[in-house]
Scaffold this active site. Structure first.
Site, mmCIF file in Angstrom:
data_model
loop_
_atom_site.group_PDB
_atom_site.id
_atom_site.type_symbol
_atom_site.label_atom_id
_atom_site.label_comp_id
_atom_site.label_asym_id
_atom_site.label_seq_id
_atom_site.Cartn_x
_atom_site.Cartn_y
_atom_site.Cartn_z
ATOM 1 N N ASP A 8 2.333 -0.402 2.231
ATOM 2 C CA ASP A 8 1.222 -0.876 1.970
ATOM 3 C C ASP A 8 0.927 -0.570 0.450
ATOM 4 O O ASP A 8 1.524 0.155 -0.383
ATOM 5 C CB ASP A 8 0.148 0.042 2.791
ATOM 6 C CG ASP A 8 -1.317 -0.144 2.364
ATOM 7 O OD1 ASP A 8 -1.581 -1.326 2.418
ATOM 8 O OD2 ASP A 8 -1.742 0.956 2.141
ATOM 9 N N ASP A 10 -2.732 -0.630 -1.359
ATOM 10 C CA ASP A 10 -3.955 0.270 -1.797
ATOM 11 C C ASP A 10 -4.009 1.598 -0.798
ATOM 12 O O ASP A 10 -3.928 1.610 0.281
ATOM 13 C CB ASP A 10 -5.347 -0.568 -1.486
ATOM 14 C CG ASP A 10 -5.179 -1.749 -2.389
ATOM 15 O OD1 ASP A 10 -4.681 -1.794 -3.513
ATOM 16 O OD2 ASP A 10 -5.377 -2.723 -1.831
HETATM 17 MG MG LIG Z 1 -4.101 0.810 2.417
#
Ligand SMILES: [Mg+2]
Length: 185
Positions: A8, A10
């Protein structure tokens, strides 16, 4: 076929900024660059899998997203880190429950991981998904990968009881250590 480490973006690689749309707001989390470099040195491919509803919401163009990613890569470079691919889903969701698959390409759907696996000849059963939210854990599980929750970003307050977590660690550095230690599930 070999596995990959899906990351992922962010709250996992870069600091969490709600609806990030300005390269000036990109800040790589301490240790993340080294973690990515170490994984790639060990032969793992590293692929970013990111929901970017900010595009679907009209707050960022794809060209703008490229600028955000260029800044991220600029900050990773001093660690010798880069990524092998970036997959993003621009869809703006109409439902709030992040455990529900609204579109297969948007996490928690597995679509981006499946696409990457096809494009890059990745063995999903030998792969890991690392992220800070329940949608990351479920996307990884739905794709048949092992999952690693990091306690950065939204992970700091993670309180879902959806299961699907194989490893629960402090941050991306610790996630890389788990993966590099040869632990599978
Ligand atoms: Mg995230």
């Amino acid at each position: 076929m070999k596995g990959a480490v899906f990351l992922d973006r962010d709250g996992t690689i870069i600091e969490l900024v709600h609806h990030l749309n300005d390269p000036a707001d990109v800040a790589v989390i301490p240790g993340a660059g080294r973690a990515i470099a170490d994984l790639r040195t060990a032969g793992w491919r590293v692929v970013i899998i990111t929901n970017q509803s900010v595009i679907g919401r009209g707050k960022l163009t794809e060209a703008g997203l490229d600028e955000v990613h260029a800044e991220m890569r600029r900050q990773l470079a001093p660690s010798g880190a880069d990524v092998d691919g970036i997959y993003f889903c621009p869809l703006a969701p109409s439902i709030k429950d992040s455990t529900v698959i609204e579109d297969p390409m948007r996490k928690p759907g597995p679509g981006m991981l499946l696409a990457a696996a096809q494009d890059m000849q990745i063995d999903l059963a030998a792969s890991f998904m690392v992220g800070d939210t329940v949608s990351d854990m479920l996307a990884g599980r739905n794709a048949g990968c092992a999952t690693v929750l990091v306690r950065t970003g939204y992970g700091a307050a993670y309180d879902h009881d959806a299961g699907a977590i194989d490893h629960d660690v402090a941050d991306l550095s610790a996630a890389a250590q788990v993966i590099l230690s040869g632990s599978d599930r």
